[in-house]
Scaffold this active site. Structure first.
Site, short mmCIF file in Angstrom:
data_model
loop_
_atom_site.label_atom_id
_atom_site.label_comp_id
_atom_site.label_asym_id
_atom_site.label_seq_id
_atom_site.Cartn_x
_atom_site.Cartn_y
_atom_site.Cartn_z
N HIS A 132 0.84 -1.20 0.00
CA HIS A 132 0.00 0.00 0.00
C HIS A 132 0.88 1.25 0.00
CE1 HIS A 132 -3.12 -2.59 2.25
NE2 HIS A 132 -3.69 -2.29 1.10
N LYS A 144 -18.78 -6.15 7.73
CA LYS A 144 -17.56 -6.89 8.05
C LYS A 144 -17.01 -6.46 9.39
CE LYS A 144 -15.52 -7.59 3.45
NZ LYS A 144 -14.36 -7.26 2.63
N ARG A 170 -2.30 -6.01 -8.11
CA ARG A 170 -1.21 -6.98 -7.98
C ARG A 170 -1.27 -8.07 -9.03
NH1 ARG A 170 -2.79 -9.13 -2.42
NH2 ARG A 170 -4.73 -8.82 -3.51
N SER A 200 -3.25 -7.62 2.72
CA SER A 200 -3.69 -7.50 4.11
C SER A 200 -4.27 -8.81 4.61
CB SER A 200 -4.73 -6.39 4.23
OG SER A 200 -4.15 -5.13 3.98
#
Length: 153
Positions: free
Chosen positions: A17, A41, A90, A128
């Site tokens: 990040h 969440k 990514r 993460s």
């Protein structure tokens, strides 16, 4: 003033990040790091801790702001007057996901342009999600997180 939003959960923020943001920074006058809160969440780290970590990581950068937000990211763009959204990619699967989100955002708020920055190869495996799993099992995450984050964990 060219303002960009770099949205994410940053649960926790990783060196990947940080790399994306530092590479995006010269393109804009100001970057707002928006730490999104998803009511459906349960975050691994509390929102305030994530905000504190991100502030510590970027404390030397006067042109970076850090804010928590909930709701739609395009609504937060309006709130902070961001005309650009920075996203890191990514992999091909990341790209497909980000492309779909960018297209929906473009329909909802045509004045915001999504800027996709490719991850450096050495950071492409860092996420993460993986870091959280290592943390849950008391593993060493120091190679994956910015040094400023470690004291918070």
């Amino acid at each position: 003033m060219k303002t960009a939003l770099f949205p994410g959960s940053f649960d926790p923020i990783t060196i990947a990040h940080v790399d994306i943001l530092l590479r995006a920074l010269p393109l804009f006058d100001k970057v707002v790091i928006g730490i999104g809160l998803n009511s459906s969440k349960q975050g691994f780290l509390p929102a305030q801790k994530r905000e504190d970590i991100v502030r510590a990581v970027f404390s030397a950068h006067a042109n970076i702001e850090v804010q928590l937000y909930d709701g739609l990211t395009v609504d937060f763009c309006r709130k902070v007057n961001a005309r650009y959204m920075v996203r890191g990619v990514r992999s091909v699967s990341d790209f497909e996901y980000e492309k779909a989100i960018a297209q929906i955002n473009q329909t909802m708020m045509p004045e915001v342009e999504t800027i996709i920055i490719l991850s450096k190869p050495e950071y492409s495996a860092i996420s993460s999600t993986i870091v959280r799993e290592i943390l849950r099992n008391n593993g060493d995450v120091s190679k994956f997180l910015p040094p400023e984050a470690i004291p918070f964990l």
